[in-house]
Design a protein around this motif. Structure first.
Motif, PDB file in Angstrom:
ATOM      1  N   ARG A  80       9.699   1.707  -6.952  1.00 47.54           N
ATOM      2  CA  ARG A  80      10.287   1.183  -5.710  1.00 47.54           C
ATOM      3  C   ARG A  80       9.568   1.739  -4.492  1.00 47.54           C
ATOM      4  O   ARG A  80       9.276   1.006  -3.539  1.00 47.54           O
ATOM      5  N   LEU A  81       9.288   3.033  -4.524  1.00 50.76           N
ATOM      6  CA  LEU A  81       8.581   3.669  -3.414  1.00 50.76           C
ATOM      7  C   LEU A  81       7.198   3.066  -3.237  1.00 50.76           C
ATOM      8  O   LEU A  81       6.770   2.776  -2.117  1.00 50.76           O
ATOM      9  N   LYS A  82       6.534   2.836  -4.361  1.00 53.17           N
ATOM     10  CA  LYS A  82       5.202   2.235  -4.305  1.00 53.17           C
ATOM     11  C   LYS A  82       5.264   0.831  -3.713  1.00 53.17           C
ATOM     12  O   LYS A  82       4.443   0.460  -2.869  1.00 53.17           O
ATOM     13  N   GLU A  83       6.251   0.058  -4.116  1.00 55.63           N
ATOM     14  CA  GLU A  83       6.425  -1.303  -3.593  1.00 55.63           C
ATOM     15  C   GLU A  83       6.757  -1.268  -2.100  1.00 55.63           C
ATOM     16  O   GLU A  83       6.229  -2.060  -1.325  1.00 55.63           O
ATOM     17  N   ASP A  84       7.635  -0.325  -1.716  1.00 55.29           N
ATOM     18  CA  ASP A  84       7.981  -0.189  -0.296  1.00 55.29           C
ATOM     19  C   ASP A  84       6.756   0.184   0.531  1.00 55.29           C
ATOM     20  O   ASP A  84       6.557  -0.339   1.628  1.00 55.29           O
ATOM     21  N   MET A  85       5.955   1.088   0.008  1.00 53.68           N
ATOM     22  CA  MET A  85       4.728   1.490   0.720  1.00 53.68           C
ATOM     23  C   MET A  85       3.778   0.305   0.852  1.00 53.68           C
ATOM     24  O   MET A  85       3.163   0.099   1.901  1.00 53.68           O
ATOM     25  N   LYS A  86       3.677  -0.486  -0.196  1.00 58.05           N
ATOM     26  CA  LYS A  86       2.808  -1.664  -0.166  1.00 58.05           C
ATOM     27  C   LYS A  86       3.300  -2.657   0.888  1.00 58.05           C
ATOM     28  O   LYS A  86       2.506  -3.162   1.692  1.00 58.05           O
ATOM     29  N   ASN A  87       4.602  -2.911   0.895  1.00 59.14           N
ATOM     30  CA  ASN A  87       5.179  -3.835   1.879  1.00 59.14           C
ATOM     31  C   ASN A  87       5.000  -3.308   3.299  1.00 59.14           C
ATOM     32  O   ASN A  87       4.694  -4.070   4.217  1.00 59.14           O
ATOM     33  N   THR A  88       5.200  -2.009   3.472  1.00 67.35           N
ATOM     34  CA  THR A  88       5.017  -1.406   4.793  1.00 67.35           C
ATOM     35  C   THR A  88       3.571  -1.542   5.235  1.00 67.35           C
ATOM     36  O   THR A  88       3.303  -1.882   6.391  1.00 67.35           O
ATOM     37  N   GLY A  89       2.647  -1.296   4.339  1.00 66.25           N
ATOM     38  CA  GLY A  89       1.226  -1.441   4.664  1.00 66.25           C
ATOM     39  C   GLY A  89       0.878  -2.865   5.065  1.00 66.25           C
ATOM     40  O   GLY A  89       0.134  -3.095   6.022  1.00 66.25           O
ATOM     41  N   GLN A  90       1.440  -3.823   4.346  1.00 63.96           N
ATOM     42  CA  GLN A  90       1.179  -5.225   4.689  1.00 63.96           C
ATOM     43  C   GLN A  90       1.777  -5.573   6.042  1.00 63.96           C
ATOM     44  O   GLN A  90       1.152  -6.271   6.844  1.00 63.96           O
ATOM     45  N   SER A  91       2.972  -5.064   6.322  1.00 65.75           N
ATOM     46  CA  SER A  91       3.608  -5.319   7.621  1.00 65.75           C
ATOM     47  C   SER A  91       2.783  -4.716   8.749  1.00 65.75           C
ATOM     48  O   SER A  91       2.588  -5.346   9.789  1.00 65.75           O
ATOM     49  N   ILE A  92       2.302  -3.517   8.535  1.00 69.53           N
ATOM     50  CA  ILE A  92       1.469  -2.862   9.544  1.00 69.53           C
ATOM     51  C   ILE A  92       0.182  -3.656   9.754  1.00 69.53           C
ATOM     52  O   ILE A  92      -0.249  -3.863  10.890  1.00 69.53           O
ATOM     53  N   GLY A  93      -0.400  -4.123   8.662  1.00 66.98           N
ATOM     54  CA  GLY A  93      -1.626  -4.924   8.769  1.00 66.98           C
ATOM     55  C   GLY A  93      -1.400  -6.209   9.538  1.00 66.98           C
ATOM     56  O   GLY A  93      -2.207  -6.592  10.389  1.00 66.98           O
ATOM     57  N   GLU A  94      -0.287  -6.885   9.246  1.00 68.31           N
ATOM     58  CA  GLU A  94       0.023  -8.135   9.951  1.00 68.31           C
ATOM     59  C   GLU A  94       0.267  -7.869  11.429  1.00 68.31           C
ATOM     60  O   GLU A  94      -0.208  -8.612  12.293  1.00 68.31           O
TER      61      GLU A  94
END
Length: 110
Positions: free
Chosen positions: A43-57
């Protein structure tokens, strides 16, 4: 004697079964903790991935906004520079015309 022997045998059997059950329970608890830890990690890994994508966008959008603003500012500066250049050219032409007319007046008066 047979009863005592049978009782001792039953007691040993019960202790063995109890020890095995306890060991199995401990293993299952340990396995459950390991499973929960793996799930939290996923879950933490998925959250980090989503956060990274949000930051990128967000960074992409901010970059595009800055690019648009820079383009508009560049066009405004270019327009301003052209106007200033035209004003300077007009002023230079006026000064040259005045100088030429005063020279021509001196020449004509001689």
């Amino acid at each position: 004697m047979k009863t005592k022997l049978l009782s001792v045998f039953a007691l040993v059997l019960m202790l063995t079964v109890g020890a095995y059950a306890q060991d199995t329970t401990a293993m299952s608890k340990k396995e459950m903790r390991r499973q929960e830890k793996a799930e939290r990690k996923a879950r933490l890994k998925e959250d980090m991935k989503n956060t990274g994508q949000s930051i990128g966008e967000t960074a992409t959008e901010a970059g595009q906004g800055a690019k648009r603003k820079a383009k508009v500012a560049g066009e405004a500066i270019g327009t301003g520079a052209r106007k200033v250049g035209d004003a300077v050219t007009d002023e230079v032409d006026k000064v040259k015309a005045k100088r030429d007319s005063s020279r021509a007046a001196k020449r004509d008066s001689l």
